[in-house]
Design a protein around this motif. Structure first.
Motif, mmCIF file in Angstrom:
data_model
loop_
_atom_site.group_PDB
_atom_site.id
_atom_site.type_symbol
_atom_site.label_atom_id
_atom_site.label_comp_id
_atom_site.label_asym_id
_atom_site.label_seq_id
_atom_site.Cartn_x
_atom_site.Cartn_y
_atom_site.Cartn_z
ATOM 1 N N GLN A 52 16.232 9.522 -20.517
ATOM 2 C CA GLN A 52 15.252 9.197 -19.473
ATOM 3 C C GLN A 52 14.070 10.155 -19.597
ATOM 4 O OE1 GLN A 52 15.503 6.717 -17.292
ATOM 5 N NE2 GLN A 52 17.635 6.091 -17.495
ATOM 6 N N PRO A 53 13.281 10.056 -20.674
ATOM 7 C CA PRO A 53 12.209 11.039 -20.866
ATOM 8 C C PRO A 53 11.162 11.023 -19.756
ATOM 9 C CG PRO A 53 12.024 9.243 -22.455
ATOM 10 C CD PRO A 53 13.362 9.107 -21.801
ATOM 11 N N MET A 54 10.851 9.842 -19.215
ATOM 12 C CA MET A 54 9.864 9.797 -18.131
ATOM 13 C C MET A 54 10.403 10.477 -16.877
ATOM 14 S SD MET A 54 8.511 5.890 -18.673
ATOM 15 C CE MET A 54 9.927 5.263 -19.579
ATOM 16 N N THR A 55 11.681 10.256 -16.594
ATOM 17 C CA THR A 55 12.307 10.904 -15.447
ATOM 18 C C THR A 55 12.308 12.419 -15.622
ATOM 19 O OG1 THR A 55 13.718 8.975 -15.080
ATOM 20 C CG2 THR A 55 14.441 11.061 -14.123
ATOM 21 N N ILE A 56 12.664 12.871 -16.808
ATOM 22 C CA ILE A 56 12.708 14.312 -17.079
ATOM 23 C C ILE A 56 11.311 14.909 -16.969
ATOM 24 C CG2 ILE A 56 13.138 16.016 -18.893
ATOM 25 C CD1 ILE A 56 15.474 14.158 -19.784
ATOM 26 N N ASP A 57 10.319 14.214 -17.478
ATOM 27 C CA ASP A 57 8.954 14.742 -17.392
ATOM 28 C C ASP A 57 8.502 14.837 -15.930
ATOM 29 O OD1 ASP A 57 7.488 15.697 -19.632
ATOM 30 O OD2 ASP A 57 5.858 14.324 -19.136
ATOM 31 N N ARG B 233 5.864 14.464 0.160
ATOM 32 C CA ARG B 233 7.156 14.090 0.738
ATOM 33 C C ARG B 233 7.801 12.939 -0.028
ATOM 34 N NH1 ARG B 233 5.232 13.455 6.863
ATOM 35 N NH2 ARG B 233 3.477 12.581 5.681
ATOM 36 N N LEU B 234 6.987 11.998 -0.478
ATOM 37 C CA LEU B 234 7.534 10.907 -1.273
ATOM 38 C C LEU B 234 8.097 11.437 -2.584
ATOM 39 C CD1 LEU B 234 6.098 7.394 -1.732
ATOM 40 C CD2 LEU B 234 6.654 8.702 -3.763
ATOM 41 N N LEU B 235 7.409 12.383 -3.208
ATOM 42 C CA LEU B 235 7.889 12.966 -4.457
ATOM 43 C C LEU B 235 9.147 13.793 -4.221
ATOM 44 C CD1 LEU B 235 4.423 14.034 -5.892
ATOM 45 C CD2 LEU B 235 5.660 11.901 -6.263
ATOM 46 N N ASP B 236 9.206 14.476 -3.099
ATOM 47 C CA ASP B 236 10.411 15.221 -2.752
ATOM 48 C C ASP B 236 11.598 14.274 -2.588
ATOM 49 O OD1 ASP B 236 8.915 17.529 -2.752
ATOM 50 O OD2 ASP B 236 8.685 17.600 -0.570
ATOM 51 N N ALA B 237 11.353 13.137 -1.973
ATOM 52 C CA ALA B 237 12.424 12.155 -1.788
ATOM 53 C C ALA B 237 12.922 11.626 -3.131
ATOM 54 C CB ALA B 237 11.934 11.007 -0.911
ATOM 55 N N ALA B 238 11.998 11.430 -4.073
ATOM 56 C CA ALA B 238 12.398 10.964 -5.400
ATOM 57 C C ALA B 238 13.289 11.985 -6.092
ATOM 58 C CB ALA B 238 11.157 10.675 -6.243
ATOM 59 N N VAL B 239 12.949 13.260 -5.989
ATOM 60 C CA VAL B 239 13.794 14.300 -6.577
ATOM 61 C C VAL B 239 15.171 14.288 -5.925
ATOM 62 C CG1 VAL B 239 14.080 16.778 -6.960
ATOM 63 C CG2 VAL B 239 11.827 15.728 -7.242
ATOM 64 N N PRO C 16 9.210 3.582 -5.790
ATOM 65 C CA PRO C 16 9.675 4.554 -6.796
ATOM 66 C C PRO C 16 10.502 5.702 -6.231
ATOM 67 C CG PRO C 16 7.424 3.915 -7.268
ATOM 68 C CD PRO C 16 7.762 3.323 -5.935
ATOM 69 N N ALA C 17 10.288 6.079 -5.003
ATOM 70 C CA ALA C 17 11.074 7.173 -4.425
ATOM 71 C C ALA C 17 12.538 6.783 -4.264
ATOM 72 C CB ALA C 17 10.492 7.590 -3.077
ATOM 73 N N ASP C 18 12.809 5.498 -4.030
ATOM 74 C CA ASP C 18 14.189 5.024 -3.863
ATOM 75 C C ASP C 18 14.848 4.680 -5.189
ATOM 76 O OD1 ASP C 18 14.024 5.224 -1.068
ATOM 77 O OD2 ASP C 18 13.089 3.238 -0.936
ATOM 78 N N HIS C 19 14.046 4.343 -6.191
ATOM 79 C CA HIS C 19 14.580 3.931 -7.498
ATOM 80 C C HIS C 19 13.858 4.719 -8.598
ATOM 81 C CE1 HIS C 19 16.543 0.599 -5.391
ATOM 82 N NE2 HIS C 19 15.396 0.397 -4.777
ATOM 83 N N PRO C 20 14.035 6.024 -8.632
ATOM 84 C CA PRO C 20 13.173 6.854 -9.488
ATOM 85 C C PRO C 20 13.353 6.638 -10.981
ATOM 86 C CG PRO C 20 14.887 8.178 -8.436
ATOM 87 C CD PRO C 20 14.919 6.844 -7.780
ATOM 88 N N GLY D 130 0.818 -1.206 0.000
ATOM 89 C CA GLY D 130 0.000 0.000 0.000
ATOM 90 C C GLY D 130 0.846 1.248 0.000
ATOM 91 N N VAL D 131 0.191 2.370 -0.219
ATOM 92 C CA VAL D 131 0.862 3.664 -0.220
ATOM 93 C C VAL D 131 0.137 4.592 0.738
ATOM 94 C CG1 VAL D 131 1.957 3.605 -2.471
ATOM 95 C CG2 VAL D 131 -0.440 4.205 -2.329
ATOM 96 N N ALA D 132 -0.145 4.090 1.904
ATOM 97 C CA ALA D 132 -0.820 4.923 2.897
ATOM 98 C C ALA D 132 0.017 6.166 3.159
ATOM 99 C CB ALA D 132 -1.014 4.135 4.190
ATOM 100 N N GLY D 133 -0.648 7.303 3.184
ATOM 101 C CA GLY D 133 0.060 8.535 3.445
ATOM 102 C C GLY D 133 0.809 9.082 2.254
ATOM 103 N N LEU D 134 0.454 8.632 1.037
ATOM 104 C CA LEU D 134 1.096 9.165 -0.157
ATOM 105 C C LEU D 134 0.909 10.674 -0.199
ATOM 106 C CD1 LEU D 134 2.414 8.937 -2.951
ATOM 107 C CD2 LEU D 134 0.155 8.454 -3.899
ATOM 108 N N ASP D 135 2.024 11.387 -0.216
ATOM 109 C CA ASP D 135 1.939 12.834 -0.294
ATOM 110 C C ASP D 135 3.200 13.359 -0.950
ATOM 111 O OD1 ASP D 135 3.948 12.853 1.666
ATOM 112 O OD2 ASP D 135 2.518 13.103 3.290
#
Length: 698
Positions: A208-213, A180-186, A591-595, A173-178
């Motif tokens: 890496q077009p998906m990464t760039i997008d 912060r997870l996207l910030d960690a991926a960046v 995905p945040a650890d392996h973006p 699950g992704v309980a608490g998806l917000d």
């Protein structure tokens, strides 16, 4: 030499092997039945038309009479085009990776007659070298094991099949998806970034077009780290040899870390995704160079990858008559002679300095054109106005391209793959929507041309590949639609059609996309959450594949999540949002650890975190007042011309609309009217562009 059983196929890759002395079978029950009848192992070879080492192995082994004779005597040989059968490829790639720790093409797998894999690898040379065994030695070893150690082979097949059949789930699950997870991926992308060359990883280096997008999306959300990373990668790729400086378009990857030496194959999916990334970067930053790369790439696809019926071809080979890159490279003398013949002697010093043209060359004694000096720098050093430099270089590129076009050309794989065509539809549709925002007549004309290209392709794809239950088949070639479509095909086509709907306000594209989404729910869903890569009525393989990681194309599950989140914003249907949430639950926070391996999932998470603006405009799309409202909605506030977390619907007759976001709206005082909503809760309607801009700015 008489043709083998591949002669009746449509795949150019399979047809390339139709004259081999190997008694190839296409994948299917006939081949496996023959293996059972003879009690022989199966040799399964998987590749694709643009693959350089696939061609090398064919020349060395599959065209060799002695090797072919041994294969024909001891094996049932099956040849698969991975682009036509990504499901077969996925299952056996998983097996090879489990066996060897890596994978690639050509893929060579040995199977029991029931399809269970027991041994495999990738390219095997015809002679022992670089620590690799000779292919004939491998074949002899497999035959010996099959005859003398059958119990061990069967045990290996059972164990390996159990491995590939496991149900992949990365999280509960992704309980608490917000955010912060996207910030960690960046943050992970920043720490792994190649600050010198741009991009991620070393040689070989992939765009890496998906990464760039994803990074561009986070830039619009205010993350100051994201845009510099995206821009550095985009700038370095555009200047490198991976980008065709003459014809436009990108090669598959670079063999070095600095983007100089491409692996010269050109794939539709790369060019579709990269064109979209550069287009979004231009719309976000206003940088003209990004628009030039985007339009040059789209024009390359339109000019060289569009088939007579309007759909898009799969790829161009890396090789030209067996020589990799033969079409694309130069000597300094060749460049100078072309310019002299074109009456452009004065351009030579500029071309030499701008494109790294030296007598020694920059690759194996030849020159791969790459941009190493800017127009402004050249103008200053040569005492010329910048406009004159740009004009001279443009004429020089035209002359060099005309000369290059007279050379032998790499073969084109003319099959149309549904999913890849969906990616191209999305790129052309985004261009049609975004280019009109500038009010430039040239860009307006380009926007109209790209819209026409997308509409023609979409109409043909729907006509020839769509099945009565709303799904798309996989491949179209020579008037024949082939193979069941995968999740990737359904999701990428739905994504492209939704982009085309928003660009054109033509509701037929929304209808087809919605019906495709319904077919995904009905046929591809996993009761435990998420989606399989194949439908519940697809051919039964030794395992039902479900690939979660993005590869060269987005994961089918990730793109499905994006489609359902977009549909949720257009329809308000909770079922769409629930389907996306269930898909996201399968990958969790991984995905945040392996973006770079899960970038399309991060795009879906960015949608999910939101907020998403739903803009409904009631008015005739041909009315200039409606157009001004739509332009503000697409352009946003403060000249932000790309708003990734937004849907826009436009229509004059809300009573007849099939799009729920338009239904129940009205024209205020008989004028074109805009409604801005979130979760279908709407602000007061407005009729003035300035008022709409103010709402969107909040």
């Amino acid at each position: 030499m008489p043709a083998n059983r591949l002669a009746g196929e449509t795949s150019p890759y399979l047809l390339q092997h139709a004259g081999n002395p190997v008694d190839w079978y296409p994948w299917g029950p006939e081949a496996l039945a023959r293996a059972r009848e003879l009690d022989r192992p199966v040799f399964l070879s998987i590749g694709y038309a643009a693959c350089h080492w696939c061609h090398v192995m064919e020349r060395e082994s599959f065209e060799d009479p002695a090797t072919a004779s041994f294969l024909n005597e001891h094996f049932v040989a099956i040849k698969v085009d991975r682009e036509e059968r990504p499901d077969v490829d996925a299952v056996y790639m998983d097996a090879v990776q489990a066996l060897t720790g890596s994978g690639g093409w050509p893929m060579s797998v040995f199977l029991a007659p029931d399809g269970r894999p027991f041994y495999g690898g990738t390219y095997f040379p015809n002679e022992r070298r670089h620590g690799m065994p000779a292919f004939l030695d491998v074949l002899a070893g497999v035959v010996d094991a099959w005859r003398e150690r059958r119990t061990e082979v069967e045990a290996s097949a059972t164990s390996l099949t159990a491995h590939v059949a496991r149900r992949v789930r990365l999280a509960d699950g992704v309980a608490g998806l917000d955010a912060r997870l996207l910030d960690a991926a960046v943050g992970a992308l920043e720490s792994g970034f190649d600050a010198v060359n741009g991009g991620w990883g070393s040689a070989p280096k992939f765009p890496q077009p998906m990464t760039i997008d994803f990074l561009l999306r986070r830039a619009t959300a205010g993350d100051a780290r994201a845009l510099p990373l995206a821009r550095r990668a985009l700038d370095r790729m555009a200047d490198g040899g991976i980008f065709d400086q003459l014809a436009g378009g990108f090669a598959r990857y670079a063999t070095d870390a600095a983007w100089l030496v491409p692996h010269f194959e050109k794939m539709l999916y790369d060019n579709a995704q990269l064109a979209r990334a550069y287009l979004h970067a231009w719309a976000l930053t206003g940088e003209p160079a990004y628009l030039r790369v985007a339009t040059a790439t789209l024009d390359f696809v339109a000019r060289e990858m569009t088939l007579p019926d309007g759909v898009f071809a799969a790829s161009f080979d890396a090789d030209t008559d067996g020589e990799e890159g033969a079409t694309y490279t130069w000597t300094a003398d060749e460049v100078r002679a072309v310019l002299a013949d074109a009456g452009l002697v004065e351009a030579w010093p500029l071309v030499e300095e701008a494109y790294d043209v030296t007598p020694a060359g920059n690759w194996e004694g030849r020159v791969i054109l790459r941009r190493v000096a800017s127009d402004a720098g050249l103008a200053e050093r040569h005492g010329l106005p910048p406009g004159d430099v740009a004009e001279l270089l443009g004429r020089a590129r035209g002359a060099l391209l005309a000369a290059r076009d007279r050379r032998r050309q790499p073969a084109r794989d003319d099959k149309a793959i549904a999913g890849w065509n969906g990616l191209a539809l999305g790129a052309f549709a985004d261009a049609a929507a975004l280019l009109v925002l500038e009010g430039d007549p040239t860009l307006d004309a380009d926007a109209a041309r790209y819209r026409a290209i997308a509409e023609r392709a979409a109409g043909r794809l729907v006509a020839v590949l769509r099945t009565p239950d709303g799904r798309f088949l996989r491949s179209w070639k020579d008037g024949r639609a082939r193979h069941a479509g995968t999740l990737e095909d359904q999701a990428c086509m739905a994504d492209g059609l939704l982009a085309l709907y928003e660009a054109t306000a033509d509701e037929r594209w929304f209808t087809v996309a919605s019906e495709t989404a319904a077919a995904i729910l009905a046929r591809f869903g996993d009761p435990a959450g998420g989606f399989f890569d194949t439908a519940d009525d697809a051919e039964s393989l030794v395992a039902r594949p479900r690939s979660l990681q993005d590869n060269a194309v987005p994961s089918g599950g990730a793109m499905t999540a994006c489609v359902f989140l977009r549909l949720a914003a257009l329809t308000g249907e909770r079922g769409h949002a629930a389907a996306a949430e269930a898909a996201l639950a399968v990958v969790g926070v991984v995905p945040a650890d392996h973006p770079t391996a899960f970038a399309q999932w991060l795009v879906a998470m960015d949608w999910q975190v939101g907020p998403v603006d739903e803009v409904a405009i009631v008015g005739d799309p041909a009315d200039p007042r409606t157009g001004r409202l739509a332009a503000v909605a697409r352009g946003g506030a403060d000249h932000l011309r790309w708003r990734p977390r937004q849907v826009i619907v436009v229509g004059p007759d809300v009573a007849a609309s099939v799009v729920p976001l338009l239904q129940g709206r009205f024209a205020l005082r008989g004028q074109p009217t805009a409604f801005v909503c979130r979760d279908f809760a709407c602000r007061q309607p407005v009729t003035e562009p300035e008022a709409l801009a103010a709402i969107l700015a909040e």
